[in-house]
Design a protein around this motif. Structure first.
Motif, short mmCIF file in Angstrom:
data_model
loop_
_atom_site.label_atom_id
_atom_site.label_comp_id
_atom_site.label_asym_id
_atom_site.label_seq_id
_atom_site.Cartn_x
_atom_site.Cartn_y
_atom_site.Cartn_z
N GLN A 166 9.22 -2.94 -5.01
CA GLN A 166 9.46 -2.18 -6.24
C GLN A 166 9.24 -3.05 -7.47
O GLN A 166 8.60 -2.66 -8.43
N GLN A 167 9.76 -4.28 -7.41
CA GLN A 167 9.63 -5.17 -8.56
C GLN A 167 8.16 -5.53 -8.81
O GLN A 167 7.68 -5.49 -9.94
N THR A 168 7.44 -5.84 -7.72
CA THR A 168 6.04 -6.24 -7.87
C THR A 168 5.21 -5.07 -8.41
O THR A 168 4.37 -5.25 -9.29
N LEU A 169 5.47 -3.87 -7.89
CA LEU A 169 4.71 -2.70 -8.37
C LEU A 169 4.96 -2.44 -9.85
O LEU A 169 4.04 -2.12 -10.60
N CYS A 170 6.22 -2.60 -10.26
CA CYS A 170 6.53 -2.39 -11.68
C CYS A 170 5.74 -3.38 -12.53
O CYS A 170 5.20 -3.01 -13.57
N GLU A 171 5.69 -4.63 -12.09
CA GLU A 171 4.95 -5.65 -12.87
C GLU A 171 3.46 -5.30 -12.92
O GLU A 171 2.82 -5.39 -13.95
N ASN A 208 -1.85 -9.11 -4.47
CA ASN A 208 -1.81 -9.71 -3.13
C ASN A 208 -0.39 -9.68 -2.57
O ASN A 208 -0.17 -9.41 -1.39
N GLN A 209 0.59 -9.97 -3.47
CA GLN A 209 1.99 -9.96 -3.01
C GLN A 209 2.38 -8.56 -2.53
O GLN A 209 2.99 -8.40 -1.47
N ALA A 210 2.02 -7.55 -3.33
CA ALA A 210 2.35 -6.16 -2.95
C ALA A 210 1.68 -5.81 -1.62
O ALA A 210 2.31 -5.22 -0.73
N ASP A 211 0.42 -6.22 -1.47
CA ASP A 211 -0.30 -5.93 -0.22
C ASP A 211 0.40 -6.55 0.98
O ASP A 211 0.58 -5.92 2.01
N GLN A 212 0.82 -7.82 0.81
CA GLN A 212 1.48 -8.49 1.94
C GLN A 212 2.74 -7.73 2.36
O GLN A 212 3.02 -7.58 3.54
N LEU A 213 3.49 -7.25 1.36
CA LEU A 213 4.73 -6.53 1.67
C LEU A 213 4.42 -5.22 2.40
O LEU A 213 5.09 -4.84 3.36
N ILE A 214 3.36 -4.53 1.93
CA ILE A 214 3.00 -3.26 2.59
C ILE A 214 2.51 -3.53 4.02
O ILE A 214 2.92 -2.85 4.97
N TYR A 215 1.67 -4.56 4.18
CA TYR A 215 1.16 -4.87 5.53
C TYR A 215 2.31 -5.28 6.46
O TYR A 215 2.30 -4.94 7.65
N ARG A 253 -2.84 1.06 3.89
CA ARG A 253 -2.41 0.39 2.64
C ARG A 253 -2.93 1.12 1.41
O ARG A 253 -2.20 1.37 0.45
N ASP A 254 -4.22 1.50 1.44
CA ASP A 254 -4.83 2.13 0.26
C ASP A 254 -4.17 3.48 -0.05
O ASP A 254 -3.91 3.81 -1.21
N GLU A 255 -3.86 4.25 0.97
CA GLU A 255 -3.27 5.57 0.74
C GLU A 255 -1.82 5.44 0.27
O GLU A 255 -1.37 6.20 -0.59
N LEU A 256 -1.11 4.45 0.84
CA LEU A 256 0.28 4.27 0.43
C LEU A 256 0.35 3.81 -1.03
O LEU A 256 1.15 4.29 -1.83
N MET A 257 -0.53 2.87 -1.37
CA MET A 257 -0.58 2.37 -2.75
C MET A 257 -0.89 3.52 -3.71
O MET A 257 -0.30 3.64 -4.78
#
Ligand code: HEM
Length: 460
Positions: A166-171, A208-215, A253-257
Motif C-alpha cells: 500500500q505504501q509503495t503504491l501510494c508513492e 520494482n519493489q511493488a512488483d516483488q511484493l506482488i510476485y 501481476r499486470d492485471e492486479l496492478m
C-alpha cells in the motif's frame, strides 16, 4: 476532404497547454471550433479528434464496430506502470475475455459482500484522525480506497506485505501524478535531463519493489492453494485459456496492478471531491444527513445505495469534475462521418467527458454544483457518462459507486468535520485523472450522535 479544425499554434505549445491546463484548453477549443476539434499532440502523428456531443459520444463509444475500434495499443502511456498484459493494453477477444473474468466480483451479490469491509476500513481510517486537527482529505480517502481494493484483489489489507505494498503504491501514484511525469509522455527526451532522470530512476525502483511484493504474494498462493478464496487473484489463478493454460506470473501481476491503480486513485479522488462539496454547501450536507438519518442506525447497504439524494450528490460530484476527463481513445477503421466531417481510417478520437458534462444545453449553469438536477431529470447514458461506455466502459463502475456511497454515508453519519479553508478548490490535472489544484484540508471535530435526526457533536 476537410478535416475538423483546431488551434494552429506550434505543436509544442499545444502539448504544453494540454499538459498543464487541459480543461481550460478544451473549453477554449469548443469556443473557437465547436462540437468537434483537433489537437496536435505529437509532431509525427496526425492530430487527434475530440468530440463531446451525446450523439457523437454514442457513435464513437457504442462498441467495437466495423467502423470503430477500441484498441489496446493506443493505451501505451499506461504500459510503464501496468505492463503489456494489462487489460487496458489488450484488444479484441483477449480483452473481452479478461473483462469477463474480472467482472463478477465487482458486481451484484459478490460486490455487496464488501459492504462490511468498506464500513470497517472507513471507521478505522477516520478514527485515526486526531481531534481538532487538520487533515488532508485525499490522503484519508486514498487510505480507504487502497485498503478496499487490496481486499477485493488479494483478499487482504492487513499484514506486513499488504502495508508495504500500500505504501509503495501510494508513492508510485503520487509521483506518477506530478506534472513532470505527464510531460515525459509527450517529451520523452526529458528523461535524460538531470533531476528528471533521477526522479525517473527512483520511480522505477519503487515499481520494482511493488512488483516483488506482488510476485511474493502470487508465489505464496501457488504454494498454498485455497479453493475457498473468492478474491480476484484466486479467480485469475484458477482461470484457463482455450489451450487449457493458466495465466503466467507476469500476466497476473499486470492485471492486479491495473485493478489496484485504476480502482483506488479514481474512487479516492471522487470521495475527496464529494466531501469538499458536501462541506462547502451547508444545505447539501443538511439534506443528505436528513436522508441518511431517516434510514435509522446502521442502515442496510442496499438502502444506502438506493438513497436518492446521496445518489444525486455522487452523480453531481462525478459530473462537475469527472475524475476521468476523457474516455480511452478509439480509432477509425473504415471511413465514417462525424459531426459533419468525414474521418479517415487511422484517425484517433477521444470522447471528452469533461466537455459533455459542461454543456449548457444539457446542464444549465454547468459550473454550479447542483445535485437537484439529478432529482429533477434523468440523463441519458451519453449525457452523463463519467465511466465511459461500450467496449472499454469502466469495469469498476458499480463497485466505485457502491464504495463511494457507503464510505460517504459512514463518514457523514459518524463524524463531524468542517473545511479548514473555505476557498474554492478547482480541478487540475493529476497525472491522467482530474484532481484538485490544492489539498482539501478538513478539521475533525468529533463523533456525531445520530439521535432523532438531530445533529449533536460530542467530543471523544
Ligand atoms: C469514481 C471512480 C472511477 C471513475 C470515474 C472511472 C472512470 C473510468 C473511465 C472514464 C474509463 C474509460 C472508459 C471508456 O473509455 O469508455 C475507465 C476504464 C477502466 N476502469 Fe474505471 N473508473 C473508476 C473506478 C474504477 C474502479 C473501482 C476500477 C476497478 C475495480 C476501475 C477499473 C477500470 C479499468 C480496468 C478500465 C479499463 C477497461 C478496459 O480497458 O476495458 N475503475 N474508468
Amino acid at each position: 476532404m476537410p478535416q475538423p479544425k483546431g488551434p494552429t499554434t506550434p505543436t509544442n505549445l499545444q502539448i504544453l497547454r494540454w499538459v498543464f491546463s487541459p480543461m481550460p484548453y478544451m473549453e477554449e477549443c469548443v469556443k473557437n471550433h465547436g462540437d468537434i476539434f483537433t489537437l496536435k499532440l505529437n509532431p509525427n502523428l496526425p492530430p487527434i479528434v475530440f468530440v463531446h456531443t451525446p450523439e457523437a459520444m454514442q457513435e464513437v463509444l457504442n462498441n467495437d464496430t466495423k467502423e470503430l475500434e477500441a484498441p489496446g495499443d493506443l493505451n501505451e502511456p499506461f504500459k510503464y506502470l501496468l505492463g503489456n498484459n494489462s487489460m487496458i493494453l489488450l484488444s479484441g477477444a483477449q480483452h473481452q475475455r479478461q473483462r469477463q473474468l474480472i467482472m463478477p466480483p465487482l458486481h451484484g451479490e459478490r460486490m455487496r459482500n464488501y459492504a462490511d469491509v468498506i464500513n470497517d476500513i472507513t471507521e478505522k481510517v477516520i478514527n485515526k484522525q486526531p481531534l481538532n486537527q487538520t487533515f488532508n482529505v485525499r490522503t484519508v480517502s486514498q487510505d480507504i480506497t487502497l485498503r478496499v481494493m487490496m481486499q477485493a484483489v488479494f483478499g487482504l489489507y492487513e499484514g506486513e506485505r499488504a502495508e508495504k505494498l500500500q505504501q509503495t503504491l501510494c508513492e508510485i501514484l503520487e509521483t506518477g501524478s506530478q506534472v513532470w511525469r505527464v510531460a515525459l509522455l509527450y517529451f520523452p527526451g526529458l528523461q535524460n535531463v538531470i533531476g528528471i532522470s533521477q526522479l525517473w530512476k527512483k520511480q522505477q525502483q519503487r515499481q520494482n519493489q511493488a512488483d516483488q511484493l506482488i510476485y511474493a504474494e502470487i508465489q505464496e498462493r501457488r504454494e498454498n492453494p485455497d479453493p475457498s478464496r473468492t478474491d480476484i487473484l484466486s479467480l485469475l489463478m484458477a482461470a484457463r485459456d482455450e489451450a487449457g493454460e493458466p495465466m503466467s506470473d507476469v500476466e497476473l501481476r499486470d492485471e492486479l496492478m491495473t485493478l489496484l491503480v485504476a480502482g483506488h486513485e479514481t474512487t479516492a479522488t471522487a470521495i475527496a471531491w464529494a466531501l469538499y462539496w458536501i462541506h462547502k454547501l451547508p444545505e447539501v450536507r443538511q439534506k443528505l444527513l436528513a436522508e441518511l438519518d431517516s434510514l435509522g442506525e446502521n442502515p442496510d447497504s442496499s438502502a444506502i445505495f438506493k438513497s436518492p439524494y446521496l445518489t444525486a450528490v455522487c452523480n453531481e460530484t462525478l459530473r462537475i469534475y469527472p475524475v476521468g476527463m476523457l474516455t480511452l481513445p478509439r480509432r477509425v477503421k473504415t471511413p465514417i462521418s462525424l459531426c459533419g466531417y468525414d474521418l479517415e481510417p487511422g484517425t484517433v478520437i477521444y470522447g471528452s467527458i469533461y466537455l459533455t458534462h459542461h454543456r449548457e444545453d444539457i446542464y444549465p449553469n454547468p459550473k454550479q454544483f447542483n445535485p437537484e438536477r439529478f432529482i429533477e431529470k434523468q440523463f441519458s447514458p451519453y449525457q452523463f457518462i463519467p465511466f465511459g461506455a461500450g467496449a472499454r466502459r469502466c469495469i469498476g463502475l458499480a463497485f466505485a459507486q457502491f464504495e463511494m456511497k457507503l464510505a460517504l454515508a459512514k463518514i457523514l453519519q459518524g463524524w463531524e468535520m468542517e473545511l479548514a479553508d473555505t476557498r474554492e478548490v478547482k480541478p487540475k490535472r493529476r497525472g491522467l485523472v482530474t484532481g484538485q489544484d490544492k489539498p482539501i484540508q478538513m478539521i475533525y471535530l468529533g463523533r456525531r450522535q445520530q439521535q432523532s435526526r438531530t445533529l449533536e457533536t460530542i467530543t471523544v
